[in-house]
Design a protein around this motif. Sequence first.
Motif, PDB file in Angstrom:
ATOM      1  N   ASP A 113      12.896  -8.461   6.485  1.00 43.44           N
ATOM      2  CA  ASP A 113      12.411  -7.457   5.535  1.00 43.44           C
ATOM      3  C   ASP A 113      12.400  -6.050   6.126  1.00 43.44           C
ATOM      4  OD1 ASP A 113      12.123  -9.387   3.599  1.00 43.44           O
ATOM      5  OD2 ASP A 113       9.929  -9.438   3.666  1.00 43.44           O
ATOM      6  N   ALA A 114      12.583  -5.941   7.428  1.00 44.29           N
ATOM      7  CA  ALA A 114      12.620  -4.619   8.068  1.00 44.29           C
ATOM      8  C   ALA A 114      13.731  -3.764   7.475  1.00 44.29           C
ATOM      9  CB  ALA A 114      12.788  -4.763   9.581  1.00 44.29           C
ATOM     10  N   ASP A 115      14.868  -4.371   7.143  1.00 45.40           N
ATOM     11  CA  ASP A 115      15.977  -3.606   6.561  1.00 45.40           C
ATOM     12  C   ASP A 115      15.602  -3.002   5.212  1.00 45.40           C
ATOM     13  OD1 ASP A 115      17.625  -4.085   8.731  1.00 45.40           O
ATOM     14  OD2 ASP A 115      18.545  -5.865   7.822  1.00 45.40           O
ATOM     15  N   LYS A 116      14.879  -3.754   4.383  1.00 49.24           N
ATOM     16  CA  LYS A 116      14.447  -3.235   3.075  1.00 49.24           C
ATOM     17  C   LYS A 116      13.511  -2.043   3.265  1.00 49.24           C
ATOM     18  CE  LYS A 116      14.221  -7.818   1.129  1.00 49.24           C
ATOM     19  NZ  LYS A 116      13.346  -8.775   0.482  1.00 49.24           N
ATOM     20  N   ARG A 160      13.390  -0.043   5.925  1.00 49.81           N
ATOM     21  CA  ARG A 160      14.164   1.104   6.414  1.00 49.81           C
ATOM     22  C   ARG A 160      14.830   1.837   5.245  1.00 49.81           C
ATOM     23  NH1 ARG A 160      15.867  -2.702  10.040  1.00 49.81           N
ATOM     24  NH2 ARG A 160      14.793  -2.576  12.025  1.00 49.81           N
ATOM     25  N   ALA A 161      15.313   1.073   4.274  1.00 51.87           N
ATOM     26  CA  ALA A 161      15.949   1.681   3.097  1.00 51.87           C
ATOM     27  C   ALA A 161      14.941   2.522   2.312  1.00 51.87           C
ATOM     28  CB  ALA A 161      16.563   0.607   2.207  1.00 51.87           C
ATOM     29  N   LYS A 162      13.719   2.051   2.187  1.00 58.12           N
ATOM     30  CA  LYS A 162      12.678   2.830   1.501  1.00 58.12           C
ATOM     31  C   LYS A 162      12.400   4.125   2.266  1.00 58.12           C
ATOM     32  CE  LYS A 162      10.072  -0.803  -0.801  1.00 58.12           C
ATOM     33  NZ  LYS A 162       8.739  -1.259  -1.156  1.00 58.12           N
ATOM     34  N   LEU A 163      12.306   3.991   3.580  1.00 60.72           N
ATOM     35  CA  LEU A 163      12.052   5.191   4.389  1.00 60.72           C
ATOM     36  C   LEU A 163      13.210   6.164   4.326  1.00 60.72           C
ATOM     37  CD1 LEU A 163      10.299   3.457   7.395  1.00 60.72           C
ATOM     38  CD2 LEU A 163       9.321   5.311   6.013  1.00 60.72           C
ATOM     39  N   ASP A 164      14.429   5.668   4.325  1.00 61.39           N
ATOM     40  CA  ASP A 164      15.598   6.543   4.190  1.00 61.39           C
ATOM     41  C   ASP A 164      15.572   7.275   2.852  1.00 61.39           C
ATOM     42  OD1 ASP A 164      16.499   5.779   6.666  1.00 61.39           O
ATOM     43  OD2 ASP A 164      18.032   4.390   5.912  1.00 61.39           O
ATOM     44  N   LEU A 199       0.847  -1.200   0.000  1.00 63.65           N
ATOM     45  CA  LEU A 199       0.000   0.000   0.000  1.00 63.65           C
ATOM     46  C   LEU A 199       0.881   1.249   0.000  1.00 63.65           C
ATOM     47  CD1 LEU A 199      -2.741   1.408   0.152  1.00 63.65           C
ATOM     48  CD2 LEU A 199      -2.667   1.074   2.652  1.00 63.65           C
ATOM     49  N   GLY A 200       1.927   1.246   0.804  1.00 59.85           N
ATOM     50  CA  GLY A 200       2.870   2.366   0.812  1.00 59.85           C
ATOM     51  C   GLY A 200       3.534   2.561  -0.544  1.00 59.85           C
ATOM     52  N   ASP A 201       3.856   1.461  -1.211  1.00 55.39           N
ATOM     53  CA  ASP A 201       4.435   1.552  -2.560  1.00 55.39           C
ATOM     54  C   ASP A 201       3.476   2.260  -3.510  1.00 55.39           C
ATOM     55  OD1 ASP A 201       6.627   0.087  -1.608  1.00 55.39           O
ATOM     56  OD2 ASP A 201       5.974  -1.791  -2.541  1.00 55.39           O
ATOM     57  N   THR A 202       2.196   1.922  -3.399  1.00 55.33           N
ATOM     58  CA  THR A 202       1.191   2.554  -4.260  1.00 55.33           C
ATOM     59  C   THR A 202       1.046   4.031  -3.920  1.00 55.33           C
ATOM     60  OG1 THR A 202       0.037   0.467  -4.640  1.00 55.33           O
ATOM     61  CG2 THR A 202      -1.248   2.482  -4.939  1.00 55.33           C
ATOM     62  N   LYS A 213       3.987   7.214   6.350  1.00 55.43           N
ATOM     63  CA  LYS A 213       3.193   6.752   7.491  1.00 55.43           C
ATOM     64  C   LYS A 213       2.864   5.258   7.357  1.00 55.43           C
ATOM     65  CE  LYS A 213      -1.206   7.628   9.799  1.00 55.43           C
ATOM     66  NZ  LYS A 213      -2.455   8.379   9.766  1.00 55.43           N
ATOM     67  N   THR A 214       2.476   4.845   6.168  1.00 59.81           N
ATOM     68  CA  THR A 214       2.115   3.442   5.945  1.00 59.81           C
ATOM     69  C   THR A 214       3.329   2.541   6.080  1.00 59.81           C
ATOM     70  OG1 THR A 214       0.297   4.147   4.490  1.00 59.81           O
ATOM     71  CG2 THR A 214       1.035   1.853   4.295  1.00 59.81           C
ATOM     72  N   TRP A 215       4.455   2.961   5.494  1.00 60.39           N
ATOM     73  CA  TRP A 215       5.681   2.164   5.621  1.00 60.39           C
ATOM     74  C   TRP A 215       6.145   2.087   7.078  1.00 60.39           C
ATOM     75  CZ3 TRP A 215       8.501   4.643   0.870  1.00 60.39           C
ATOM     76  CH2 TRP A 215       8.100   3.986  -0.303  1.00 60.39           C
ATOM     77  N   GLN A 216       5.960   3.158   7.840  1.00 61.23           N
ATOM     78  CA  GLN A 216       6.337   3.133   9.260  1.00 61.23           C
ATOM     79  C   GLN A 216       5.486   2.122  10.027  1.00 61.23           C
ATOM     80  OE1 GLN A 216       6.008   7.355  10.042  1.00 61.23           O
ATOM     81  NE2 GLN A 216       8.228   7.650   9.931  1.00 61.23           N
ATOM     82  N   GLN A 217       4.211   2.039   9.677  1.00 60.83           N
ATOM     83  CA  GLN A 217       3.346   1.032  10.304  1.00 60.83           C
ATOM     84  C   GLN A 217       3.840  -0.378   9.972  1.00 60.83           C
ATOM     85  OE1 GLN A 217      -0.759   1.653   9.173  1.00 60.83           O
ATOM     86  NE2 GLN A 217      -0.691   3.812   9.750  1.00 60.83           N
TER      87      GLN A 217
END
Length: 163
Positions: free
Chosen positions: A150-153, A155-159, A119-122, A134-138
């Motif tokens: 998968d948490a590391d992947k 975190r990379a998106k959020l960074d 959903l965050g990707d969309t 916000k969605t990726w943080q959830q």
Amino acid sequence: RVAQLQCRYADGVRHAEQAVRTYQGVGHKAGEAEALNLVGWGQSHLGDYEQACASCRQALALNAETGNRRIEAALWDSLGYAEHHLRNFPEAAVCYQRALSACREIGDRWGEAESLTHLGDTQHATGDLPQARKTWQQALAVLEDLGHRDADKLRAKLDQIDS
């Protein structure tokens, strides 16, 4: 399923199609729906998004007869993935919300994190960066709670979104 986990999607689709025929032969609708989901997921990864949507919708209709919420959650997520890649972002978001609802209802935390990630990707693809964050943080909170790699992947998106 194993072939798809190994990113051998053509093999995975072929095996899943065989499973569909086997389940049809014995009248096992839940198994047929689950196998059709694997067909659709593989088709998406092979770039055949229209056919993936058709496979997933067929599986959703079958699964409606069985009421299996675990399969339903996976199907909505797979359909959302195909819709996202067809750039049907509003439809993808609806699919992911339905997957998310089913995951939460049955307590599938990993599925919840996966649907939140998608959903965050969309949301990111539509330019809604605050909502994507916000969605990726959830999703990250769930993955961290699970101790999932998968948490590391995520975190990379959020960074990336924060830079």
